[in-house]
Design an enzyme around this catalytic site. Structure first.
Site, PDB file in Angstrom:
ATOM      1  N   GLY A 178       0.830  -1.203   0.000  1.00  0.00           N
ATOM      2  CA  GLY A 178       0.000   0.000   0.000  1.00  0.00           C
ATOM      3  C   GLY A 178       0.861   1.249   0.000  1.00  0.00           C
ATOM      4  N   GLY A 179       0.333   2.303   0.614  1.00  0.00           N
ATOM      5  CA  GLY A 179       1.043   3.576   0.624  1.00  0.00           C
ATOM      6  C   GLY A 179       2.377   3.504   1.341  1.00  0.00           C
ATOM      7  N   GLY A 413      21.598  13.814 -30.795  1.00  0.00           N
ATOM      8  CA  GLY A 413      21.107  14.340 -29.521  1.00  0.00           C
ATOM      9  C   GLY A 413      21.706  13.583 -28.351  1.00  0.00           C
ATOM     10  CB  ALA A 414      22.546  10.052 -27.854  1.00  0.00           C
TER      11      ALA A 414
HETATM   12  C1  HXC Z   1      -2.295  -4.537  12.552  1.00  0.00           C
HETATM   13  C2  HXC Z   1      -1.112  -6.330  11.783  1.00  0.00           C
HETATM   14  C3  HXC Z   1      -0.998  -5.741  10.517  1.00  0.00           C
HETATM   15  C4  HXC Z   1      -1.580  -4.468  10.327  1.00  0.00           C
HETATM   16  C5  HXC Z   1       0.005  -7.630  10.468  1.00  0.00           C
HETATM   17  N1  HXC Z   1      -0.479  -7.487  11.700  1.00  0.00           N
HETATM   18  N2  HXC Z   1      -0.299  -6.577   9.720  1.00  0.00           N
HETATM   19  N3  HXC Z   1      -1.735  -5.721  12.795  1.00  0.00           N
HETATM   20  N4  HXC Z   1      -2.207  -3.918  11.368  1.00  0.00           N
HETATM   21  N5  HXC Z   1      -1.487  -3.824   9.169  1.00  0.00           N
HETATM   22  C6  HXC Z   1      -0.372  -8.415  12.814  1.00  0.00           C
HETATM   23  C7  HXC Z   1      -1.237  -9.621  12.644  1.00  0.00           C
HETATM   24  O1  HXC Z   1      -2.548  -9.358  13.095  1.00  0.00           O
HETATM   25  C8  HXC Z   1      -0.523 -10.610  13.558  1.00  0.00           C
HETATM   26  O2  HXC Z   1      -0.841 -10.275  14.861  1.00  0.00           O
HETATM   27  C9  HXC Z   1       0.926 -10.268  13.344  1.00  0.00           C
HETATM   28  O3  HXC Z   1       0.945  -8.930  12.845  1.00  0.00           O
HETATM   29  C10 HXC Z   1       1.620 -11.146  12.333  1.00  0.00           C
HETATM   30  O4  HXC Z   1       0.860 -11.127  11.131  1.00  0.00           O
HETATM   31  P1  HXC Z   1       0.437 -12.457  10.365  1.00  0.00           P
HETATM   32  O5  HXC Z   1      -0.700 -12.087   9.493  1.00  0.00           O
HETATM   33  O6  HXC Z   1       0.266 -13.576  11.326  1.00  0.00           O
HETATM   34  O7  HXC Z   1       1.753 -12.699   9.523  1.00  0.00           O
HETATM   35  P2  HXC Z   1       1.887 -13.404   8.112  1.00  0.00           P
HETATM   36  O8  HXC Z   1       1.016 -14.608   8.042  1.00  0.00           O
HETATM   37  O9  HXC Z   1       3.351 -13.574   7.917  1.00  0.00           O
HETATM   38  O10 HXC Z   1       1.323 -12.343   7.058  1.00  0.00           O
HETATM   39  C11 HXC Z   1       2.005 -11.143   6.834  1.00  0.00           C
HETATM   40  C12 HXC Z   1       1.107 -10.159   6.052  1.00  0.00           C
HETATM   41  C13 HXC Z   1      -0.275 -10.051   6.740  1.00  0.00           C
HETATM   42  C14 HXC Z   1       0.934 -10.711   4.606  1.00  0.00           C
HETATM   43  C15 HXC Z   1       1.819  -8.841   5.970  1.00  0.00           C
HETATM   44  O11 HXC Z   1      -0.060  -9.783   8.120  1.00  0.00           O
HETATM   45  C16 HXC Z   1      -1.127  -8.974   6.184  1.00  0.00           C
HETATM   46  O12 HXC Z   1      -1.743  -9.152   5.117  1.00  0.00           O
HETATM   47  N6  HXC Z   1      -1.202  -7.845   6.872  1.00  0.00           N
HETATM   48  C17 HXC Z   1      -2.025  -6.736   6.460  1.00  0.00           C
HETATM   49  C18 HXC Z   1      -1.433  -6.063   5.267  1.00  0.00           C
HETATM   50  C19 HXC Z   1      -2.230  -4.862   4.904  1.00  0.00           C
HETATM   51  O13 HXC Z   1      -3.219  -4.947   4.166  1.00  0.00           O
HETATM   52  N7  HXC Z   1      -1.853  -3.703   5.520  1.00  0.00           N
HETATM   53  C20 HXC Z   1      -2.501  -2.485   5.309  1.00  0.00           C
HETATM   54  C21 HXC Z   1      -1.907  -1.919   4.025  1.00  0.00           C
HETATM   55  S1  HXC Z   1      -2.590  -0.392   3.637  1.00  0.00           S
HETATM   56  P3  HXC Z   1      -0.980 -11.366  16.037  1.00  0.00           P
HETATM   57  O14 HXC Z   1      -1.450 -10.581  17.194  1.00  0.00           O
HETATM   58  O15 HXC Z   1      -1.943 -12.374  15.527  1.00  0.00           O
HETATM   59  O16 HXC Z   1       0.397 -11.904  16.201  1.00  0.00           O
HETATM   60  C22 HXC Z   1      -1.497   0.625   4.280  1.00  0.00           C
HETATM   61  C23 HXC Z   1      -1.864   2.007   4.037  1.00  0.00           C
HETATM   62  C24 HXC Z   1      -0.679   2.856   4.198  1.00  0.00           C
HETATM   63  O17 HXC Z   1      -0.561   0.282   4.866  1.00  0.00           O
HETATM   64  C25 HXC Z   1      -0.977   4.169   3.577  1.00  0.00           C
HETATM   65  C26 HXC Z   1       0.163   5.082   3.704  1.00  0.00           C
HETATM   66  C27 HXC Z   1      -0.131   6.352   2.984  1.00  0.00           C
END
Ligand code: HXC
Length: 523
Positions: A178-179, A413-414
């Site tokens: 994402g961002g 030009g290059a």
């Molecule tokens: C809160 C999160 C988290 C998140 C992971 N965790 N991502 N908690 N917010 N964004 C937590 C999980 O709940 C879990 O907590 C622990 O971290 C480990 O994650 P797992 O899912 O068990 O790990 P894994 O199976 O290795 O998967 C990794 C992952 C997945 C693929 C990254 O965690 C995931 O899809 N996370 C969300 C990704 C996402 O969509 N993020 C938002 C993006 S948008 P526990 O307590 O169970 O250990 C964004 C906007 C930014 O970021 C904009 C900026 C301008």
């Protein structure tokens, strides 16, 4: 008088403090650390231990906690709020860093996590020292909502304000989605670890739902994809250790800030060393390629080069080298790939490198062997005009010493785009094999003598005569030298010697541009 129990620094208070500190340092705990290791990844603490000189890391804001009560976070303890920030010495020089720890709530970025990163970025800027970010995070902490997004905003802002002021490096060592990808993209250099890291705006699931395309995480946004296809990644590394070593290697070429002197390495290689191998490097046939990397290596101290974007836009190579221990940025067409032609990606790659070097006072050495800009609808519609213009802009605005060596073709030009004299090169040298012309002799004669060739009794023979005459006039360095458009013709073997002398002579170069808010590079 005995001190009242509980007041002052009692042994008990020290014990409690130390126990709390040690507990926080365990981050996500043994189970999560084991999971991290199973994935072939180090924890943030292990990465920092590899990065910093032993015993020099000073952690900042270890005790910071999140303050969100939302979606169960009030019951969730996230040690160090999932990120370790601080500073220490890297090969004796101070560097600030933030390392996200996937073992603590997935390294997710909430308000306080972001504020810790802001703190060390601010310190790095005030102290005028490099900032390194080691990213391993699930992205914005979903439970916290908008304060997490705002946290990213503050990082992007600081990345931008620090741009060109202190070197900023990102090492992607896990997920970045994402961002969250935009802080890396705003920094100067992006390292990725093969297989265990990825970056993308939208992941495979969203892509499948929206446009029906199926792709894996790695194919979409892994290190190899970004190092070969998008160019987002400058260095695709083998594992965490390799990544950290390469970050340290890059830092060894960079000053602390735009106001700091360049780091000078000790050098046992003589500035007078000749490179006889270069006398033989240009092939007999003009259409045959050769590897410009060999030229760059021959000229560099100890034949060492450090090459960003090695796998992307290979028709141009950019590299850091040292000459007499001083860092130099090299930009060189590489005829081994696509005849060294300039296209949109080559122009982008070179322009960004030139601007980085200029921002940090690293002199530029250009090797030119270029047949021109890539023709065709694909390039025209991809905007070769504005991408090529970036190169002209980047070279023209650069005030660092600029030395150009023309090894062979330097057409049209290059020719201008590869730091010609009137783009501000301080000194242009050419090998005797140089051909500096508006275009190749065949193409030129086909245009200017079309009627004469067609009407000749023996068109092929007449064309050959005219081509030979054109080559005699332009396809050599002597015409350009006679006009003062190049300063010197040198034997290839003399290249290192000449470059070393020039860099020394120009090391205090100063050029002042007219004052303005900022220029407007054609992005
Ligand atoms: C809160 C999160 C988290 C998140 C992971 N965790 N991502 N908690 N917010 N964004 C937590 C999980 O709940 C879990 O907590 C622990 O971290 C480990 O994650 P797992 O899912 O068990 O790990 P894994 O199976 O290795 O998967 C990794 C992952 C997945 C693929 C990254 O965690 C995931 O899809 N996370 C969300 C990704 C996402 O969509 N993020 C938002 C993006 S948008 P526990 O307590 O169970 O250990 C964004 C906007 C930014 O970021 C904009 C900026 C301008």
């Amino acid at each position: 008088m005995a001190r009242e129990q509980g007041k002052g620094v009692t042994e008990e208070k020290i014990r409690v403090f130390e126990a709390r500190r040690e507990a926080l340092k365990t981050m996500g705990g043994e189970k999560m650390i084991a999971k991290q290791h199973e994935l072939g990844k180090l924890t943030a603490r292990e990465r920092l231990a590899l990065f910093y000189d032993e015993g020099t890391f000073q952690e900042v804001q270890l005790f910071v906690k999140h303050r969100s009560p939302l979606f169960g976070l009030d019951k969730k303890q996230i040690n160090a709020d999932g990120v370790i920030v601080g500073f220490g010495k890297v090969n004796g020089r101070t560097v600030f860093a933030a390392a996200q720890d996937f073992t603590s709530a997935g390294g997710s970025l909430g308000e306080m996590h972001a504020k810790k990163i802001w703190k060390v970025m601010d310190m790095a800027m005030d102290a005028r020292k490099p900032f390194v970010s080691m990213n391993d995070s699930g992205g914005a902490r979903i439970q916290e909502g908008v304060p997490a997004l705002d946290g990213y905003g503050g990082i992007f802002y600081r990345n931008t304000i620090g741009s060109g002021y202190i070197p900023q490096i990102t090492a992607i060592m896990g997920p970045t989605a994402g961002g969250a990808v935009y802080s890396p993209a705003l920094t100067d250099w992006v390292f990725m670890v093969k297989k265990s890291s990825y970056m993308y705006i939208t992941g495979p699931d969203v892509i499948k739902a929206v446009i029906g395309e199926e792709v894996t995480h790695d194919d979409l946004g892994g290190a190899v994809a970004h190092a070969t296809k998008s160019g987002v990644c400058h260095f695709a590394t083998e594992n965490d250790e390799d990544c950290i070593n390469k970050v340290k290697m890059l830092l060894s070429y960079l000053p602390d800030s735009c106001h700091s002197p360049l780091p000078i390495a000790s050098c046992a290689d003589s500035p007078d060393r000749e490179c006889p191998e270069l006398d033989k490097i240009i092939p007999d046939r003009a259409t045959r390629g050769y590897d410009m990397k060999q030229v760059v290596m021959a000229v560099a101290d100890n034949n060492e080069i450090f090459e960003p974007h090695e796998l992307w836009a290979k028709n141009i190579l950019v590299a850091f080298i040292r000459i007499m221990g001083r860092p130099v940025g090299v930009i060189a067409n590489n005829p081994k790939f696509g005849a060294g032609v300039l296209d949109t990606t080559a122009s982008d790659k070179a322009s960004r490198f030139i601007r980085f070097c200029d921002a940090f006072n690293i002199p530029l050495l250009t090797f030119s062997d270029v047949p021109g800009y890539m023709p065709g609808t694909a390039q025209e519609w991809a905007g070769i005009i504005s991408h090529g213009a970036k190169l002209l802009h980047a070279y023209s605005e650069a005030t660092v010493p600029k030395i150009t060596v023309v090894t062979r073709k330097d057409y049209g030009g290059a020719y201008i785009g590869m730091c010609s004299k009137n783009l501000g090169a301080d000194y242009v040298m050419a090998w005797p094999s140089a051909e500096i012309a508006v275009m190749g002799a065949e193409g030129a004669c086909n245009i200017i003598y079309r009627r004469e060739i067609n009407e000749a009794a023996d068109p092929a023979a007449r064309r050959a005569e005219l081509v030979a005459a054109y080559e005699e006039q332009f396809n050599n360095p002597y015409f350009a030298a006679s006009m003062g458009i190049i300063e010197e013709i040198i034997a290839p073997r003399e290249t290192r010697k000449r470059v070393a002398v020039l860099l020394d002579a120009l090391k205090d170069k100063e050029q002042v541009r007219p004052p303005r808010k900022h220029n407007n590079i054609p992005l």
